[in-house]
Design a protein around this motif. Sequence first.
Motif, short mmCIF file in Angstrom:
data_model
loop_
_atom_site.label_atom_id
_atom_site.label_comp_id
_atom_site.label_asym_id
_atom_site.label_seq_id
_atom_site.Cartn_x
_atom_site.Cartn_y
_atom_site.Cartn_z
N THR A 7 -54.46 27.83 -44.84
CA THR A 7 -55.52 26.70 -44.95
C THR A 7 -55.67 25.84 -43.60
O THR A 7 -57.27 25.59 -43.62
CB THR A 7 -55.50 26.18 -45.91
N LEU A 8 -55.40 25.02 -43.29
CA LEU A 8 -55.48 23.87 -41.89
C LEU A 8 -55.87 25.10 -40.56
O LEU A 8 -57.02 24.32 -40.37
CB LEU A 8 -53.83 23.80 -41.16
N LEU A 9 -55.14 26.01 -40.29
CA LEU A 9 -55.71 27.13 -39.11
C LEU A 9 -57.35 27.59 -39.67
O LEU A 9 -58.54 27.13 -38.66
CB LEU A 9 -55.13 28.04 -38.86
N ALA A 10 -57.19 27.69 -41.13
CA ALA A 10 -59.16 28.47 -41.52
C ALA A 10 -60.01 27.23 -41.22
O ALA A 10 -61.14 27.56 -41.40
CB ALA A 10 -58.88 28.64 -43.07
N PHE A 11 -59.05 25.56 -41.61
CA PHE A 11 -60.30 24.82 -40.99
C PHE A 11 -60.82 24.28 -39.80
O PHE A 11 -61.10 23.13 -39.21
CB PHE A 11 -59.58 23.04 -41.81
N ARG A 12 -59.82 24.94 -38.93
CA ARG A 12 -60.35 24.79 -37.22
C ARG A 12 -59.51 23.82 -37.00
O ARG A 12 -60.25 23.09 -35.80
CB ARG A 12 -61.88 25.25 -36.78
N SER A 13 -58.51 23.37 -37.34
CA SER A 13 -57.61 22.50 -36.92
C SER A 13 -57.31 22.34 -36.22
O SER A 13 -56.56 23.50 -34.96
CB SER A 13 -56.52 22.97 -37.87
N GLU A 14 -57.10 21.13 -35.00
CA GLU A 14 -56.99 21.83 -33.09
C GLU A 14 -55.62 21.45 -32.45
O GLU A 14 -55.57 21.94 -31.87
CB GLU A 14 -57.68 20.35 -32.24
N ALA A 15 -54.94 20.79 -33.15
CA ALA A 15 -53.27 20.78 -34.03
C ALA A 15 -52.93 20.91 -34.79
O ALA A 15 -53.60 20.52 -35.99
CB ALA A 15 -53.02 19.85 -32.87
N LEU A 16 -51.41 21.07 -34.88
CA LEU A 16 -51.05 20.70 -36.35
C LEU A 16 -50.07 20.03 -36.44
O LEU A 16 -49.05 20.39 -35.68
CB LEU A 16 -50.55 22.86 -36.81
N ILE A 17 -50.02 18.92 -37.76
CA ILE A 17 -48.72 17.76 -37.80
C ILE A 17 -47.97 18.19 -38.94
O ILE A 17 -48.43 18.15 -39.98
CB ILE A 17 -49.30 16.48 -38.06
N LEU A 18 -46.64 19.04 -38.94
CA LEU A 18 -46.34 19.17 -40.13
C LEU A 18 -44.86 18.49 -40.52
O LEU A 18 -44.08 18.48 -39.94
CB LEU A 18 -45.20 20.83 -39.48
N LEU A 19 -44.68 18.22 -41.94
CA LEU A 19 -44.00 17.09 -42.27
C LEU A 19 -42.66 17.94 -42.41
O LEU A 19 -42.91 18.10 -43.41
CB LEU A 19 -44.78 16.37 -42.68
N GLY A 20 -42.11 17.69 -41.96
CA GLY A 20 -40.08 18.32 -42.47
C GLY A 20 -40.46 19.64 -42.61
O GLY A 20 -40.29 20.02 -43.91
N PRO A 21 -41.10 20.81 -41.56
CA PRO A 21 -41.12 21.94 -42.09
C PRO A 21 -39.86 22.47 -42.05
O PRO A 21 -38.88 22.35 -41.15
CB PRO A 21 -41.62 22.71 -40.54
N ALA A 22 -39.52 23.86 -42.69
CA ALA A 22 -38.23 24.61 -42.94
C ALA A 22 -38.45 25.99 -43.03
O ALA A 22 -37.74 26.67 -42.28
CB ALA A 22 -38.52 24.64 -44.61
N ALA A 23 -39.61 26.14 -41.97
CA ALA A 23 -39.95 27.61 -41.51
C ALA A 23 -38.27 28.38 -40.39
O ALA A 23 -38.40 26.51 -39.73
CB ALA A 23 -41.11 27.60 -40.45
N PRO A 24 -38.54 29.12 -40.15
CA PRO A 24 -37.69 29.05 -38.97
C PRO A 24 -38.27 28.57 -37.40
O PRO A 24 -39.27 28.67 -37.01
CB PRO A 24 -37.14 30.89 -38.91
N ALA A 25 -36.91 28.67 -36.58
CA ALA A 25 -37.54 27.59 -35.39
C ALA A 25 -38.54 28.78 -34.44
O ALA A 25 -39.99 28.67 -34.20
CB ALA A 25 -36.07 27.51 -34.10
N ALA A 26 -38.57 30.41 -34.27
CA ALA A 26 -39.24 30.85 -33.88
C ALA A 26 -40.32 31.51 -34.54
O ALA A 26 -41.60 31.48 -33.83
CB ALA A 26 -38.35 32.83 -34.28
N THR A 27 -40.50 31.23 -35.81
CA THR A 27 -41.85 30.99 -36.46
C THR A 27 -42.64 29.50 -35.64
O THR A 27 -44.29 29.97 -35.81
CB THR A 27 -41.78 31.15 -38.10
N LEU A 28 -42.63 28.85 -35.74
CA LEU A 28 -42.86 27.72 -35.11
C LEU A 28 -43.31 28.01 -33.88
O LEU A 28 -44.14 27.59 -33.76
CB LEU A 28 -42.20 26.77 -35.43
N THR A 29 -42.22 28.12 -33.10
CA THR A 29 -42.94 28.22 -31.84
C THR A 29 -43.80 30.12 -31.55
O THR A 29 -45.39 29.31 -30.95
CB THR A 29 -41.68 29.10 -30.93
N ALA A 30 -43.87 30.91 -32.61
CA ALA A 30 -44.98 31.63 -32.44
C ALA A 30 -45.77 30.95 -32.67
O ALA A 30 -46.98 30.65 -32.29
CB ALA A 30 -45.03 33.07 -33.33
#
Length: 333
Positions: free
Chosen positions: A102-125
């Motif tokens: 949803t954030l990408l669809a709104f053309r957010s220029e950067a993402l600030i993720l509060l307490g993300p649980a995704a794996p490190a590889a997913t966040l790096t991608a």
Amino acid sequence: MAARVGLSTASVSLVLRGAPGPSERTRQRVLKAAADLGYRPDRNASLLARRRTRLLGVMVNIHSPFHAELVEHLHTAAEAVGYDLALSTQTRTRDEDTAVDTLLAFRSEALILLGPAAPAATLTALDRKVPVIAVGRRITGAALDVVRTADDDGVGRVVDHLVGLGHRSIAYVDGGRGVIATDRRRGYRTAMRRHGMDGHSRVLPGDHTEQSGERAARHLLDDGEPPTAVVAFNDQCAIGVLTALTRAGVAVPREMSVAGYDDDALSRLSCFDLTTVSQGAEEQARRAVAAAVERLDQGRTTPREVVLPPRLVVRGSTGAVHKGRKDTRNFRS
């Protein structure tokens, strides 16, 4: 047109925009093809494609009072540097992937993720698409920006405080799975070992909610020999512990001390007056926005981790062990 002149779309675009890079021969080929095709650049479309949104996308857990406080400070910090926020929530039925999409669809220029649980590889991608700033969580081996407090140190400070008040039987209500829970659990065990009390360590299963705190407290009281103090994974869980103790007629802190973590708005209410650990929400928000601006406006590419020191906030839910504490073993929920 790219196929007509045998060049990539990117090369043709550079020529039509007058950007440096293509050779003079290439420019002439592209301009001739454009003239033959009667091409006229759509200036409005070009401006729209280049227009910045100046939006920072924020993923927030709707059930977290601490996240709500972070968002308020993020708004203030973003507005101060000419940015705005786009919010996308995590709920019990809406996962991180959906919130991020949803954030990408709104053309957010950067993402600030509060307490993300995704794996490190997913966040790096994900960081390869837009700059990502992870807030509140240690991320090992990920090439992205992190702003957090030292969670293990924070819980250790709570244990030190309770030991200083004479407590030796200190239980911990866990936060479940995930890196944040792991770090806080390690902080408890390390502190207990440092004080020579590792043989008395006691970790009860729990999660982020008040309900888990209530369940843990009832279990401790039913055990027959409850501890003199309880440290909970977060303030919500600690409030659940306080609720169960109050219902059982256990006086806090006279008969049992209770501490949480986060220093959220509820912990400051006089009805709870909860000893807790402040993560410095305002400073975390300021650092997160600053990291995003450095990536977007200043061209910084090297990932950076900011680790802020936690701060113990002592309130009325903790106190010295009382002489009549031995009577607590008769309590029932």
